[in-house]
Design a protein around this motif. Structure first.
Motif, PDB file in Angstrom:
ATOM      1  N   UNK A   1      52.556  44.096  44.355  1.00 38.52           N
ATOM      2  CA  UNK A   1      51.432  44.911  43.844  1.00 38.52           C
ATOM      3  C   UNK A   1      50.975  45.903  44.909  1.00 38.52           C
TER       4      UNK A   1
ATOM      5  N   UNK B   1      47.531  50.173  53.227  1.00 35.49           N
ATOM      6  CA  UNK B   1      46.365  50.333  52.362  1.00 35.49           C
ATOM      7  C   UNK B   1      45.108  50.051  53.174  1.00 35.49           C
TER       8      UNK B   1
ATOM      9  N   UNK C   1      44.103  42.402  50.092  1.00 34.62           N
ATOM     10  CA  UNK C   1      44.365  40.996  50.434  1.00 34.62           C
ATOM     11  C   UNK C   1      44.460  40.119  49.194  1.00 34.62           C
ATOM     12  N   UNK C   2      43.939  40.622  48.078  1.00 33.17           N
ATOM     13  CA  UNK C   2      43.986  39.851  46.835  1.00 33.17           C
ATOM     14  C   UNK C   2      45.209  40.206  45.991  1.00 33.17           C
ATOM     15  N   UNK C   3      46.013  41.145  46.504  1.00 34.96           N
ATOM     16  CA  UNK C   3      47.189  41.583  45.750  1.00 34.96           C
ATOM     17  C   UNK C   3      48.453  40.997  46.365  1.00 34.96           C
ATOM     18  N   UNK C   4      49.448  40.754  45.521  1.00 36.49           N
ATOM     19  CA  UNK C   4      50.736  40.278  46.033  1.00 36.49           C
ATOM     20  C   UNK C   4      51.458  41.433  46.739  1.00 36.49           C
TER      21      UNK C   4
ATOM     22  N   UNK D   1      42.175  48.004  53.910  1.00 38.61           N
ATOM     23  CA  UNK D   1      41.845  46.637  53.496  1.00 38.61           C
ATOM     24  C   UNK D   1      40.458  46.503  52.895  1.00 38.61           C
ATOM     25  N   UNK D   2      39.578  47.474  53.209  1.00 36.89           N
ATOM     26  CA  UNK D   2      38.194  47.391  52.729  1.00 36.89           C
ATOM     27  C   UNK D   2      37.991  48.184  51.431  1.00 36.89           C
ATOM     28  N   UNK D   3      39.058  48.743  50.877  1.00 35.83           N
ATOM     29  CA  UNK D   3      38.927  49.499  49.628  1.00 35.83           C
ATOM     30  C   UNK D   3      39.733  48.828  48.530  1.00 35.83           C
TER      31      UNK D   3
ATOM     32  N   UNK E   1      40.521  44.971  42.731  1.00 38.82           N
ATOM     33  CA  UNK E   1      40.942  43.984  43.731  1.00 38.82           C
ATOM     34  C   UNK E   1      41.249  44.650  45.071  1.00 38.82           C
ATOM     35  N   UNK E   2      40.974  43.914  46.134  1.00 34.50           N
ATOM     36  CA  UNK E   2      41.264  44.408  47.478  1.00 34.50           C
ATOM     37  C   UNK E   2      42.713  44.082  47.836  1.00 34.50           C
TER      38      UNK E   2
ATOM     39  N   UNK F   1      41.757  44.800  35.073  1.00 33.86           N
ATOM     40  CA  UNK F   1      41.097  43.759  35.884  1.00 33.86           C
ATOM     41  C   UNK F   1      41.607  43.759  37.337  1.00 33.86           C
ATOM     42  N   UNK F   2      42.744  44.407  37.581  1.00 32.49           N
ATOM     43  CA  UNK F   2      43.295  44.460  38.947  1.00 32.49           C
ATOM     44  C   UNK F   2      42.751  45.649  39.749  1.00 32.49           C
TER      45      UNK F   2
END
Lengths: 245, 277
Positions: free
Chosen positions: A127, A74, A121-124, A76-78, A118-119, A114-115
């Motif tokens: 996800x 993915x 790095x903020x996802x498990x 990382x900046x999107x 999220x970037x 709400x997800x």
């Protein structure tokens, strides 16, 4: 239909694949099963035209081919939403439509609104894998190439994603070439199994496999799979004399 | 309300830093007198005189043209060459030592050479800024392109992303992390070089006015011009790089401690049977 005929592939002077034949039919999930390092990913990369075979022919008559990599890959900046919408860049000019479609797919894959922003790095890990699946399926491919996309996940999550992927492929009549070395994954997802083995590697055999929706059925299917003649020798440990030598 | 509060809080420390600097200024003036450091009040009065005289606009526009025009030229050329050098390996290998040589040459040499080539007018200062900032951006872009993630490039190939998407969605954001510090450096260099060129040049711009104030031993006016440059640097840096830094802060992968706690419903996908299409 994807047809790999009499494929040979050499890497660094070493013949990895030889007389490799494989066919993936429309709407069918074909699992390419073989031990780690045998060249399964190479086959996917050849099918995706990321590599050129040394010999043989590859005919891909599917209109659109997509790919779920072993790692999510993915941006990382999107955001999750933009990562999914990215795949529609060559197909849909309207940014609004791309994002609307991406929202639909993320919802389909269990994301809450709400997800969406999220970037990665903020996802498990799970996800991130689902975002990668959404990105691959949003283009409505006729064929999706899947390279052990759930290998890094724990068993329950892997099982849920296998079922989800299977259902989504069914719903879109998408064929899949799914690479794994895991018998449980094979039993869970495959319509057809192609067993890869030998050195240089080739498809040793192919056989049909029934889907297994429940967990008890899965273990029965795995046990049956492990007993099949086609797998004899493919996953067995090396003989003692070979080790001592 | 929360946004305003966080923005106000973010301003507190920089404001305290500047206040400390002004305090040191006042202390030096108090300790050594006006011949070494003019008082803050005298400097403010000089600044007011400059603003009222109309000299400010002329000097400001001249310096802005030299610094901003030069740095834009340097950034554009450096970025284009760095991109080409990163994508075409032999070109990058050929250009890299040239960039190192240009980087190693002190800016004053370029100031002198520019005056010889283009005269002491504005063009010399502008070209000097462009030449000194170009290799900074070139080196950063080259490094960024070479270090780009091949896996993402492969993903772009598989999804048949058009050239424009590859550039705007993958290449430029991946370069941003290396380009942001290089741009900060280039912009800072641009002011130093532009002012040096103006001090040595035809008297135009803030540098020229500073040299004139120094010649008249008017320390308050000289410090007023310096204070003006400092404000200008902060404003231009904030305008040109503020949003890039803000974006980088948001988009950089969070550290493990900053990872958002995933609620239980997010940790696993829904049961497949509930989500049939």
């Amino acid at each position: 239909m994807l047809t790999l005929s009499n494929i040979a592939f050499t890497l660094g002077g070493r013949l990895l694949l030889d007389r490799f034949d494989l066919t993936v039919s429309p709407g069918e999930i074909t699992v390419l099963l073989g031990r780690s390092g045998i060249g399964k990913t190479t086959v996917l990369r050849l099918a995706a035209e990321l590599l050129r075979p040394t010999g043989g022919t590859i005919v891909n008559s599917f209109r659109r081919t997509s790919y779920v990599f072993q790692e999510p890959r993915l941006l990382p900046w999107s955001s999750a939403l933009d990562n999914v919408a990215l795949a529609l860049d060559p197909l849909e000019r309207s940014r609004r439509k791309r994002r609307a479609e991406a929202e639909l797919w993320l919802t389909r894959l269990g994301f809450e609104p709400s997800d969406f922003g999220k970037y990665p790095a903020q996802l498990s890990g799970g996800m991130q894998s689902r975002v990668a699946i959404a990105r691959a399926l949003i283009v409505k491919p006729e064929l999706v190439l899947m390279d052990e996309p759930f290998a890094a996940l724990d068993f329950p999550l892997r099982r849920q994603l296998q079922a989800l992927t299977r259902d989504l492929c069914r719903a879109q009549n998408t064929a899949a070439l799914f690479v794994t070395h895991d018998l449980a994954e094979t039993a869970a997802i495959a319509d057809r199994v192609a067993v890869m083995g030998g050195s240089p590697a080739q498809v040793l055999s192919t056989f049909a496999q029934a889907p297994t929706p429940s967990l008890p059925e899965l273990w029965v299917a795995v046990a049956e799979l492990a007993q099949r003649d086609e797998l004899r020798g493919v996953f067995d440990p090396p003989a003692r004399h070979a080790i001592s030598r | 309300m929360t946004g305003w509060r966080s923005r106000a809080l973010a301003l507190i420390w920089p404001t305290l830093g500047i206040a400390a600097l002004l305090m040191v200024w006042a202390l030096v003036h108090h300790a050594y007198g006006a011949l070494v450091m003019p008082s803050l009040a005298d400097t403010a009065a000089a600044l007011q005189r400059i603003a009222a005289s109309g000299a400010l606009i002329n000097a400001l526009s001249s310096t802005l043209l030299h610094a901003v025009g030069g740095v834009l030229l340097g950034i554009s050329a450096g970025f284009a060459l760095g991109l080409a050098g990163g994508l075409i390996v032999p070109l990058g290998a050929a250009l890299a030592p040239i960039a190192s040589i240009i980087l190693a040459i002190p800016p004053i040499v370029w100031v002198v050479l520019s005056f010889l080539w283009f005269g002491v007018g504005g063009l010399g200062a502008l070209i000097t800024v462009a030449i000194t900032t170009l290799p900074v951006i070139f080196a950063a872009t080259l490094q960024g392109v070479r270090a780009r993630d091949p896996l993402l490039a492969e993903m772009a190939t598989v999804f048949r992303l058009p050239w424009r998407s590859r550039m705007t969605r993958i290449m430029l954001p991946s370069l941003a992390t290396v380009l942001a510090p290089a741009l900060t450096t280039a912009i800072a260099i641009s002011w130093k070089v532009a002012l040096t060129a103006e001090v040595l040049g035809d008297g135009s711009g803030i540098g020229g006015r500073f040299a004139e104030a120094r010649a008249h031993l008017d320390l308050a006016e000289a410090m007023a011009w310096i204070a003006l440059v400092a404000c200008l640097v902060l404003v231009v840096d904030k305008i040109s790089l503020g949003s890039l830094r803000h974006w980088l802060q948001r988009a950089q992968p969070a550290s493990s401690s900053a990872l958002i706690e995933q609620p239980a419903r997010c940790a696993a996908p829904p049961a497949a049977t509930e989500r049939r299409c």
